[in-house]
Design an enzyme around this catalytic site. Sequence first.
Site, PDB file in Angstrom:
ATOM      1  N   TRP A 195       0.810  -1.223   0.000  1.00  0.00           N
ATOM      2  CA  TRP A 195       0.000   0.000   0.000  1.00  0.00           C
ATOM      3  C   TRP A 195       0.840   1.267   0.000  1.00  0.00           C
ATOM      4  O   TRP A 195       0.629   2.170  -0.803  1.00  0.00           O
ATOM      5  CB  TRP A 195      -0.938  -0.012   1.211  1.00  0.00           C
ATOM      6  CG  TRP A 195      -1.890   1.149   1.258  1.00  0.00           C
ATOM      7  CD1 TRP A 195      -3.115   1.236   0.679  1.00  0.00           C
ATOM      8  CD2 TRP A 195      -1.691   2.403   1.939  1.00  0.00           C
ATOM      9  NE1 TRP A 195      -3.692   2.454   0.943  1.00  0.00           N
ATOM     10  CE2 TRP A 195      -2.844   3.192   1.724  1.00  0.00           C
ATOM     11  CE3 TRP A 195      -0.653   2.931   2.704  1.00  0.00           C
ATOM     12  CZ2 TRP A 195      -2.974   4.474   2.242  1.00  0.00           C
ATOM     13  CZ3 TRP A 195      -0.778   4.216   3.229  1.00  0.00           C
ATOM     14  CH2 TRP A 195      -1.937   4.963   2.989  1.00  0.00           C
ATOM     15  N   ASP A 196       1.818   1.345   0.918  1.00  0.00           N
ATOM     16  CA  ASP A 196       2.581   2.581   1.017  1.00  0.00           C
ATOM     17  C   ASP A 196       3.546   2.742  -0.150  1.00  0.00           C
ATOM     18  O   ASP A 196       3.823   3.861  -0.592  1.00  0.00           O
ATOM     19  CB  ASP A 196       3.319   2.682   2.357  1.00  0.00           C
ATOM     20  CG  ASP A 196       4.089   1.427   2.701  1.00  0.00           C
ATOM     21  OD1 ASP A 196       3.895   0.403   2.033  1.00  0.00           O
ATOM     22  OD2 ASP A 196       4.899   1.470   3.648  1.00  0.00           O
ATOM     23  N   THR A 197       4.052   1.622  -0.690  1.00  0.00           N
ATOM     24  CA  THR A 197       4.883   1.717  -1.889  1.00  0.00           C
ATOM     25  C   THR A 197       4.078   2.304  -3.041  1.00  0.00           C
ATOM     26  O   THR A 197       4.549   3.194  -3.769  1.00  0.00           O
ATOM     27  CB  THR A 197       5.418   0.333  -2.301  1.00  0.00           C
ATOM     28  OG1 THR A 197       6.279  -0.165  -1.285  1.00  0.00           O
ATOM     29  CG2 THR A 197       6.190   0.413  -3.608  1.00  0.00           C
TER      30      THR A 197
END
Length: 610
Positions: A195-197
């Site tokens: 998600w954060d990537t």
Amino acid sequence: MGRPTAEQSAAVAVSVVLPAYNEANTIEDTVETTLQTLSSFLPAGTFEVIVAEDGCDDRTPELAEQMAADDSRIRHFHSDDRLGRGGALEHAFAAADGDTLVYFDTDLATDMDHLEELVERVRSGEYDVATGSRWMPGNVADRPAKRGVPSRGYNLLVRTFLDSSLRDHQCGFKAFSREVFEDLREDVEDNHWFWDTEMLVRAQRAGYRVDEFPVRWTPKGDTKVDLVRDVFGMGSQILRTWWQLMVRPRITRRVTLVAGGVLTILALLLMTQYINFEQVLEKMGNADPVLVGVATLIYALSWPLRGLRYRDILSELGFHEKASFLTGAVFISQTGNLVFPARLGDFIRAYVVKARRGIPYASGFASLAAERVFDLLTITALAGIVLIGYTATGQTAELAQTVVGAKGAEQVAVLVAIVVALAAIVAVVTIVASARSDSNIAGSLVRRASSDSYAEFVAGIVERFVGDLQSVAGTRRGFVRISVSSLAIWTLDVVTAMLVLAAFEPGLATVELVSVSFFAVSVGNLAKVLPLSPGGVGLYEGAFTLLVIGLTPVGYQVAIGAAILDHAVKNIVTVIGGYGSMIGLNVSLTTAVEESREVREAREEAAELD
């Protein structure tokens, strides 16, 4: 859940989210440390700490709820089901009050002295996104090899495939402005470790200011990342994002038409590697061109039936499309199977029906699997019926001697056909049995292997896939209609081969010609099911030739000539139809695709809700 007053909510500028899964041993100390650190550089009432508790099965929910009740600066978000790290973060960020959204891992592996640096980079307006880095020059974290090597490899893949300028995408120490989060949240599809990537990559591509700065980082405890399951899952997410950001925007109408032409030329070139066209032309010169022409026409007539059958299969799954469009989709996918090994053309069909008609990939692959099952069931039944006839006439021993005495490709082809036929019978029995069961065994097995959100995601896909198969095979109406059309398709396939063989004037009686054609074509097609060569070229000819020689007085040259010509006729019809369909679909459906985009998105959203 602790909730700030209206005055406090209005003043909150920074929201720190702590994604927590079974953190009962550390969550209280983590929250306390976080509050103390925030208090050291932010005025009272301007920050909040949200414990995003993600389906824990320990005392974390109880502890978080008690902390929220005791301190208005703390809020607790509970989820009965595993949302995944990304899902928990998105849920908490959406409900947070601050305009600066921060998260870090609850093990506090990143030195908290960097928290002010992280927050102020975004809060000041200097950057839109900030992230800590363990891999910047001069500040490389000391990580165990089993974690450091995969991390370096992962970040290299992200930089290479997704054109990211960052060195560390997975450091659990990030801050986003409210604007970035709200702008990108609908585009980010992953809900777990990627998600954060994906947020970082999409933020860079959207032109937001993204800053990476070095942090002191100390590994604490065992990582919750499964180095097999989650790394593989993140690898697939890299490919998915690469397709969406780098490839799909470049697929224009012109590019598609050119690719279709290249695909067709490549198919013809690959065919020359397996088929001796000089021999084919020589045999065609000796064959009756009228019968070969009639055989070609009959085989061409089987393609509309394939489109009708595919329409019936999709109809059983709740998707109602025109047979003409689906015939084109089948043509294109079968042309792809002539070019690519491992039946990769099937993926092309799933993409075509997804891109053009919004049919989800899970249903697209399920419909393909159902089609394959009916194909295998039909040709296995045809081969079995003829085999019973040979047994009744005392030719079983002769057939067995032919197979055992053969060498090389022919024997391999027939043995492969036997294995595939047995597997087909087992598959059909399993699907029919599953259709009568209330439980989904496949999904249960996935959940037994793992209980996290990614496993739940995979289990959901598997359950939908199996459910769609059950829908097709489990209704009497669908089963009968698709079985009848499958029988008609393969009968025309056999008639094509029979006419080609007859064109060589083999001197066979009508009954013998019909029976050997049914058996040779059935076994030949079973042999080419395994993706050992593009289009099964070689396997089909081997099985066909062996059986014709073993069961009739026809010589080797006639048998192999008929096998080559039969397969060549079918492949040429497929390539011509595939190329024509590529042109036709791109010209006639481009406007319709654009106009139906909202309808397709609504369908996909509804499917996700299911």
